[in-house]
Design a protein around this motif. Sequence first.
Motif, PDB file in Angstrom:
ATOM      1  N   ARG A  64       1.478  -1.379  -0.012  1.00  0.00           N
ATOM      2  CA  ARG A  64      -0.222   0.307  -0.166  1.00  0.00           C
ATOM      3  C   ARG A  64       0.555   1.458   0.476  1.00  0.00           C
ATOM      4  O   ARG A  64       0.401   2.202  -1.042  1.00  0.00           O
ATOM      5  N   TRP A  65       2.050   0.887   0.733  1.00  0.00           N
ATOM      6  CA  TRP A  65       2.604   2.526   1.138  1.00  0.00           C
ATOM      7  C   TRP A  65       3.578   2.491  -0.128  1.00  0.00           C
ATOM      8  O   TRP A  65       3.534   3.713  -0.643  1.00  0.00           O
ATOM      9  N   LYS A  67       2.078   1.668  -3.889  1.00  0.00           N
ATOM     10  CA  LYS A  67       1.287   2.455  -4.025  1.00  0.00           C
ATOM     11  C   LYS A  67       1.131   3.570  -4.497  1.00  0.00           C
ATOM     12  O   LYS A  67       1.338   4.687  -5.218  1.00  0.00           O
ATOM     13  N   TYR A  68       1.476   4.624  -3.136  1.00  0.00           N
ATOM     14  CA  TYR A  68       0.564   5.489  -2.432  1.00  0.00           C
ATOM     15  C   TYR A  68       1.758   6.299  -3.164  1.00  0.00           C
ATOM     16  O   TYR A  68       1.173   7.481  -4.018  1.00  0.00           O
ATOM     17  N   ARG A  69       3.004   5.651  -3.156  1.00  0.00           N
ATOM     18  CA  ARG A  69       4.505   6.456  -2.853  1.00  0.00           C
ATOM     19  C   ARG A  69       4.629   6.920  -4.689  1.00  0.00           C
ATOM     20  O   ARG A  69       4.743   7.975  -4.818  1.00  0.00           O
ATOM     21  N   SER A  71       2.370   6.770  -6.968  1.00  0.00           N
ATOM     22  CA  SER A  71       1.244   8.039  -7.088  1.00  0.00           C
ATOM     23  C   SER A  71       1.385   9.258  -6.801  1.00  0.00           C
ATOM     24  O   SER A  71       1.331  10.330  -7.518  1.00  0.00           O
TER      25      SER A  71
END
Length: 87
Positions: A64-65, A67-69, A71
């Motif tokens: 998740r991290w 993917k967030y980073r 994006s």
Amino acid sequence: MLLLSMIAERELPMLELIELAKRVQIPGYEAVYEVVHDAVREGVMAPSISAGFYLQCEIWDVLRWAKYRTSAKTSQVERHGRWAISH
């Protein structure tokens, strides 16, 4: 079967064989393999077991991290690009 054969024949050093086994047998491990050290260094997660051995919840947190980073970086590039073009 190939992995078992490699282990039995000790075709690689034991630490490499263990890492290979983790990468092919633990769900999500391959996906976080290259970013997990960054996540630990940045305090996103601390391995409950030991460095190189992660719980499934830790793997998903890193995914998740990451993917967030990714994006967030893409968003910054797009905003910067629009700003540069608009002026």
